[in-house]
Design an enzyme around this catalytic site. Sequence first.
Site, short mmCIF file in Angstrom:
data_model
loop_
_atom_site.label_atom_id
_atom_site.label_comp_id
_atom_site.label_asym_id
_atom_site.label_seq_id
_atom_site.Cartn_x
_atom_site.Cartn_y
_atom_site.Cartn_z
N ASP A 16 39.17 29.35 38.79
CA ASP A 16 38.11 28.08 38.28
C ASP A 16 38.87 27.12 37.86
O ASP A 16 38.94 26.91 36.73
CB ASP A 16 36.70 28.20 37.96
CG ASP A 16 35.77 27.60 37.82
OD1 ASP A 16 36.01 26.75 37.83
OD2 ASP A 16 34.32 27.88 37.87
N GLU A 91 43.57 36.08 50.12
CA GLU A 91 41.83 35.64 50.55
C GLU A 91 41.85 33.85 50.39
O GLU A 91 41.18 33.38 51.23
CB GLU A 91 40.81 36.41 49.72
CG GLU A 91 39.66 35.77 50.41
CD GLU A 91 38.59 36.79 50.51
OE1 GLU A 91 37.00 36.45 50.11
OE2 GLU A 91 39.02 37.92 49.76
N GLU A 92 42.42 33.52 48.66
CA GLU A 92 41.72 32.18 48.24
C GLU A 92 43.07 31.16 49.26
O GLU A 92 42.30 29.74 49.49
CB GLU A 92 41.87 32.13 47.07
CG GLU A 92 41.01 32.22 46.55
CD GLU A 92 39.16 31.63 46.58
OE1 GLU A 92 39.76 30.36 47.07
OE2 GLU A 92 38.39 32.30 46.05
#
Length: 109
Positions: A16, A91-92
């Site tokens: 993040d 996945e990201e």
Amino acid sequence: FFQRGQIKKMFVLFPDPHFKRKKHKARIITPQLLTEYAYFLGSGAELYVATDVMELFDYMVSTIEAHPLFTRVPDETVDEEIKKNILFSTEESMKVDRKGGSKNLACFR
């Protein structure tokens, strides 16, 4: 859970970004946390960081380079198999590909 020097590779992948200035202290890469990470990383261990947010990438790289216990590994010497897995198999990373974004990777010892 971990003993000093036990970890050989550490990955911080697509964290993040915490864009707001007051939230920067919540980032996973800070000078204080790097000291903690260095304690658990063994001699010659590697820390990999990857993100699609250039502002965050620049921040992470400059913060890690400024830390006395880490040295950047030249991009051309980063293990190709690890690089491929980070940039194309998570996945990201696949989400970034679907959105047409660019990915940035750096490795430190």
